[in-house]
Design an enzyme around this catalytic site. Structure first.
Site, short mmCIF file in Angstrom:
data_model
loop_
_atom_site.label_atom_id
_atom_site.label_comp_id
_atom_site.label_asym_id
_atom_site.label_seq_id
_atom_site.Cartn_x
_atom_site.Cartn_y
_atom_site.Cartn_z
N HIS A 67 -20.51 17.74 17.13
CA HIS A 67 -20.68 16.20 17.54
C HIS A 67 -21.44 15.56 16.59
O HIS A 67 -21.19 14.52 16.17
CB HIS A 67 -21.22 16.35 18.96
CG HIS A 67 -21.37 14.85 19.60
ND1 HIS A 67 -20.59 14.27 20.48
CD2 HIS A 67 -22.42 13.86 19.26
CE1 HIS A 67 -20.98 13.18 20.77
NE2 HIS A 67 -21.99 12.82 20.22
N GLU A 68 -22.61 15.76 16.29
CA GLU A 68 -23.60 15.26 15.64
C GLU A 68 -23.05 14.96 13.88
O GLU A 68 -23.25 14.14 13.50
CB GLU A 68 -25.12 15.76 15.73
CG GLU A 68 -25.81 15.97 17.01
CD GLU A 68 -25.53 14.66 17.62
OE1 GLU A 68 -25.68 13.45 16.97
OE2 GLU A 68 -25.93 14.57 18.84
N HIS B 44 -20.70 12.43 13.74
CA HIS B 44 -21.16 10.98 13.70
C HIS B 44 -21.65 10.81 12.09
O HIS B 44 -21.42 9.88 11.79
CB HIS B 44 -22.38 10.86 14.27
CG HIS B 44 -22.38 10.71 15.91
ND1 HIS B 44 -21.54 9.74 16.38
CD2 HIS B 44 -23.15 11.38 16.88
CE1 HIS B 44 -21.54 9.76 17.71
NE2 HIS B 44 -22.48 10.48 18.06
N HIS C 77 -18.41 7.40 19.40
CA HIS C 77 -18.00 8.11 20.50
C HIS C 77 -16.39 7.64 21.00
O HIS C 77 -16.20 6.53 20.90
CB HIS C 77 -19.02 7.78 21.58
CG HIS C 77 -20.34 8.34 21.37
ND1 HIS C 77 -21.55 7.58 21.55
CD2 HIS C 77 -20.68 9.52 21.23
CE1 HIS C 77 -22.47 8.51 21.08
NE2 HIS C 77 -22.01 9.59 21.02
N TYR D 173 -18.06 11.32 25.95
CA TYR D 173 -19.02 11.58 26.71
C TYR D 173 -18.47 12.04 28.09
O TYR D 173 -17.38 12.04 28.49
CB TYR D 173 -19.43 10.00 27.21
CG TYR D 173 -20.81 9.58 26.56
CD1 TYR D 173 -21.17 9.72 25.39
CD2 TYR D 173 -21.21 8.35 27.01
CE1 TYR D 173 -22.16 9.28 24.75
CE2 TYR D 173 -22.42 7.55 26.40
CZ TYR D 173 -22.84 8.25 25.15
OH TYR D 173 -23.81 7.56 24.42
#
Ligand SMILES: [Zn+2]
Length: 271
Positions: free
Chosen positions: A169-170, A173, A179, A225
């Site tokens: 996930h990071e 980014h 998101h 999320y």
């Protein structure tokens, strides 16, 4: 026999880690299995990064704001994307902070392997490159959006963030992805229950002017999320899928197929 000195032990450990690292990287490069399914399933990239934008921790209830200079992204000479090498791979140098133990280091290396086997992204141990990712155990899990042009921190707090899906996930980014639930067309797919969003975190739910390019909205994205993220009351849903509220969201097992295809399209891995 003499017991090895502390220094020797440390050196051995270092050598072992380096070897393991090379092995992992080598293995992952040996399996070029890029999933490119044409252009029908494509990507979305944020057409801009708002001034004063922050980046977010998504697990638990901790948010780590991080101011990011957006101006450099508007520059014609500077891209927020990582650049492709002559060999067609997008090489991203990294270093891993020495505070992590071997298990944690392996977890990070392992999370990067999926990128290597399924996309043209190659995380490479930093030699002396100017732009690179530094994995550090700061407070919370967070990353900058896209390439900064210098050292950039991917924070993976120990005992919480050093997990396969969170690491990916990071890294997404850092590759420039936002998101999923903030996509411009998200209102067709999820309902934001504003009444349960903690006031301080409202900005985490604001829609972005994203360019979705017919990419399907992906409930199973590792960038989505969970339904109770940043809730003001324990257990209340801040995000509800529509029309079917039972659709699972917020998985942190790892990148979805669509997450992977987006990388391949955004970084033109198939060309
Ligand atoms: Zn995030």
């Amino acid at each position: 026999a003499l017991a090895p000195s502390k220094q020797q032990e440390t050196m051995e450990l270092r050598a072992m880690i380096s070897l393991l690292l090379l092995l992992l990287l080598g293995l992952s490069m040996a399996h070029p299995d890029i999933s490119c399914f044409g252009l029908t399933l494509s990507w979305y990239l944020f057409s801009f990064i708002p001034l004063g934008s922050t980046d977010f921790l998504i697990e638990g209830d901790v948010l780590i704001p991080r101011t990011r200079s957006a101006m450099r992204c508007f520059s014609k000479t500077f891209s927020c994307l990582w650049s492709k090498s002559a060999n067609g791979k997008v090489e991203i140098p990294f270093i891993i902070n020495s505070k992590y133990d071997t298990h944690e280091k392996n977890e990070i290396l392992n999370a990067m392997k999926d990128f290597h086997s399924k996309t043209c992204i190659r995380f490479v141990p930093r030699v002396k490159q100017r732009m690179y990712i530094s994995f550090e155990p700061r407070y919370g899990c967070f990353s900058s959006l896209g390439r900064l042009g210098d050292k950039q921190v991917v924070s993976l707090q120990r005992f919480g963030c050093v997990r396969h899906g969170i690491i990916q996930h990071e890294l997404l980014h850092a590759l420039g992805f936002y998101h999923e639930h903030t996509r411009s067309d998200r209102d067709q797919y999820v309902r934001i229950n504003w009444e349960y969003v903690k006031q301080y975190y409202v900005h985490n739910f604001q829609k972005k002017d994203s360019n979705n390019l017919n990419t399907p909205y992906d409930y199973s994205s590792v960038m989505h999320y969970g339904r109770t993220a940043f809730a003001s009351q324990f257990g209340k849903e801040t995000i509800t899928p529509i029309p079917d509220p039972s659709v699972p969201i917020g998985q942190r097992q790892g990148m979805s197929d669509i997450d992977i295809r987006r990388i391949n399209t955004l970084y033109k891995c198939c060309k």
